[in-house]
Write a protein that holds these residues in place. Structure first.
Motif, short mmCIF file in Angstrom:
data_model
loop_
_atom_site.label_atom_id
_atom_site.label_comp_id
_atom_site.label_asym_id
_atom_site.label_seq_id
_atom_site.Cartn_x
_atom_site.Cartn_y
_atom_site.Cartn_z
N VAL A 42 2.84 5.70 12.21
CA VAL A 42 1.78 5.00 11.49
C VAL A 42 2.14 4.87 10.03
O VAL A 42 2.48 5.85 9.36
CB VAL A 42 0.43 5.74 11.61
CG1 VAL A 42 -0.67 4.94 10.90
CG2 VAL A 42 0.05 5.96 13.07
N THR A 43 2.05 3.65 9.53
CA THR A 43 2.20 3.37 8.10
C THR A 43 0.83 3.05 7.53
O THR A 43 0.12 2.21 8.09
CB THR A 43 3.15 2.18 7.86
OG1 THR A 43 4.46 2.52 8.32
CG2 THR A 43 3.21 1.81 6.39
N VAL A 44 0.44 3.71 6.45
CA VAL A 44 -0.80 3.35 5.78
C VAL A 44 -0.50 2.26 4.75
O VAL A 44 0.44 2.37 3.98
CB VAL A 44 -1.47 4.56 5.10
CG1 VAL A 44 -0.56 5.21 4.07
CG2 VAL A 44 -2.79 4.15 4.46
N MET A 45 -1.30 1.21 4.79
CA MET A 45 -1.16 0.13 3.83
C MET A 45 -2.30 0.26 2.83
O MET A 45 -3.45 -0.09 3.13
CB MET A 45 -1.18 -1.22 4.53
CG MET A 45 -0.07 -1.38 5.56
SD MET A 45 0.04 -3.07 6.22
CE MET A 45 0.65 -3.96 4.79
N ALA A 86 4.99 0.51 16.66
CA ALA A 86 4.55 1.16 15.43
C ALA A 86 3.30 0.42 14.95
O ALA A 86 3.09 -0.75 15.27
CB ALA A 86 5.64 1.11 14.36
N VAL A 87 2.46 1.12 14.18
CA VAL A 87 1.20 0.54 13.73
C VAL A 87 1.04 0.73 12.23
O VAL A 87 1.30 1.82 11.70
CB VAL A 87 0.00 1.17 14.47
CG1 VAL A 87 -1.32 0.62 13.92
CG2 VAL A 87 0.10 0.92 15.97
N ASN A 88 0.62 -0.33 11.54
CA ASN A 88 0.23 -0.26 10.13
C ASN A 88 -1.29 -0.31 10.07
O ASN A 88 -1.89 -1.23 10.62
CB ASN A 88 0.80 -1.45 9.35
CG ASN A 88 2.30 -1.57 9.47
OD1 ASN A 88 3.01 -0.58 9.49
ND2 ASN A 88 2.79 -2.79 9.55
N VAL A 89 -1.90 0.66 9.41
CA VAL A 89 -3.35 0.67 9.24
C VAL A 89 -3.67 0.43 7.77
O VAL A 89 -3.22 1.17 6.90
CB VAL A 89 -3.96 2.00 9.71
CG1 VAL A 89 -5.47 2.01 9.46
CG2 VAL A 89 -3.69 2.22 11.20
N SER A 90 -4.45 -0.61 7.51
CA SER A 90 -4.81 -0.97 6.14
C SER A 90 -6.04 -0.18 5.70
O SER A 90 -7.06 -0.18 6.38
CB SER A 90 -5.10 -2.48 6.07
OG SER A 90 -5.62 -2.82 4.81
N VAL A 91 -5.91 0.51 4.56
CA VAL A 91 -7.04 1.23 3.95
C VAL A 91 -7.14 0.76 2.51
O VAL A 91 -6.30 1.09 1.67
CB VAL A 91 -6.84 2.76 4.01
CG1 VAL A 91 -8.05 3.46 3.39
CG2 VAL A 91 -6.63 3.23 5.44
N THR A 92 -8.15 -0.03 2.22
CA THR A 92 -8.31 -0.64 0.90
C THR A 92 -9.04 0.26 -0.07
O THR A 92 -8.75 0.28 -1.27
CB THR A 92 -9.09 -1.97 1.04
OG1 THR A 92 -8.50 -2.74 2.08
CG2 THR A 92 -9.05 -2.76 -0.25
N THR A 93 -10.00 1.01 0.44
CA THR A 93 -10.82 1.89 -0.38
C THR A 93 -11.36 3.01 0.48
O THR A 93 -11.49 2.86 1.70
CB THR A 93 -11.99 1.11 -1.03
OG1 THR A 93 -12.82 2.03 -1.77
CG2 THR A 93 -12.84 0.42 0.02
#
Length: 355
Positions: A224-227, A184-191
């Motif tokens: 996919v989890t969005v962080m 599984a993958v976590n993708v970090s999106v800050t802005t």
């Protein structure tokens, strides 16, 4: 106001907390032009570690084991909570963290050895919890890919966290693993703001590129989890719902949000960044953060360090859960991965099983 350094997050290279001596730049009257160190180059040294799996017992994270193929991170995210770890190396958490990297070329070999130990018992391994395994240097070093090849051979579950689009390079490994409940993958999106992203995270993938990575990962059947993290009060927190909606449209199935935390030297580096890039908001950002951190810019207590306390933290949490409910996102970090399939692969010379 401090002059920004081109393509870098930190604006300075302050001494680490263990240094007994410190230097300070000054003008001696000699006009020698622009300092060659104004844009420091990337240096990569070898980390000759003897083990690769790190274990932790933190109640704040959903994993007990992790791997970090690199120390330091080219992405240069000014808020990165891993910056203080560079002090253990005698380096600065400032520009050194972004430019003086350590790679672990023996990571895959060490991982294979540790997984092959007769007493090893499988549990999900998290990669990217400290520094990003898909930072630019990975394109040539390929240490992360080598580790994935070992994990795939052992049928070992892995959870990856990244803001690097290079993760899509490894779809040929991650896709089949995910089909067996092993990845599984976590993708970090800050802005979602391109210009703000370039200041906050100068060498990380742009927001649209990260969303495309989510799309490709989800298309390959990888959970996919969005962080949406870190949420920065008065700077990025107004984007929370938009980030979640964009990630959901791209294919994310779960979401997490975390309030900004500023441990150790990160607090001064971030304060300097605010005063340089958004001086009109600096006091407001730090003031709101203090309201959620008991009057300080950081709170290191278990179970509150990622979420904060008080009205601001409660409102952020409420907005997050309402948005997840509306969008059909699971409000949870990671997914359940299968440890039962773990099997060391046969090696030349191994005795055949009787049954």
């Amino acid at each position: 106001m401090t002059k920004p350094v081109s393509h870098r997050g930190a604006l300075a290279n302050p001494p680490n907390r263990y240094d007994r001596l410190a230097g300070e730049a000054c003008d001696d009257g000699w006009d020698l032009g622009e300092d060659e160190t104004a844009t420091p180059r990337i240096e990569v040294a070898v980390d000759s570690t003897r083990t690769i799996i790190t274990r932790n017992k933190s109640p704040d994270v959903p994993f007990g084991r992790s791997i970090n193929p690199y120390r330091g991170c080219e992405h240069g995210c000014i808020y990165c909570y891993a910056r203080p770890t560079h002090a253990y190396l005698g380096l600065s958490p400032g520009l050194d963290f972004e430019t003086r990297l350590l790679a672990k070329p023996d990571a895959a070999r060490l991982l294979e050895r540790e997984l092959s130990h007769p007493r090893y018992r499988p549990a999900v391994i998290a990669i990217g919890t400290n520094t990003d395994p898909y930072q630019p240097v990975e394109r040539s070093r390929r240490i992360m890919r080598q580790c994935l090849e070992v994990l795939a051979a052992f049928n070992h579950p892995v959870m990856i966290t990244t803001k690097g689009a290079l993760v899509t390079r490894d779809l040929d490994i991650l896709g089949p693993m995910a089909a067996r409940g092993l990845a599984a993958v976590n993708v970090s999106v800050t802005t979602l703001d391109r210009d703000l992203c370039r200041l906050l995270e100068p060498r990380a993938a742009l927001p649209r590129v990260r969303l495309d990575a989510i799309r490709q990962l989800a298309g390959a059947g990888i959970p996919v989890t969005v962080m949406a993290a870190p949420m920065i009060p008065a700077l990025t927190d107004h984007e929370l719902e938009a980030i979640l909606a964009a990630a959901r449209e791209a294919g994310a199935s779960a979401a997490v949000t975390l309030l900004l935390r500023l441990p150790g030297e990160v607090a001064d580096l971030f304060r300097q960044w605010l005063e340089t890039h958004v001086p009109g908001r600096a006091a407001h950002v730090l003031g709101l953060l203090g309201q959620a951190r008991g009057g300080q810019v950081n709170d290191s207590r278990w179970r509150s360090r990622f979420t904060g306390e008080g009205p601001l933290a409660a409102l952020l949490s409420r907005r997050f859960h309402l948005a997840c409910q509306r969008l059909g996102l699971r409000a949870a970090r990671g997914v359940e991965l299968d440890c039962r399939q773990f099997r060391p692969p046969p090696r030349a010379g191994d005795q055949l099983a009787l049954f």
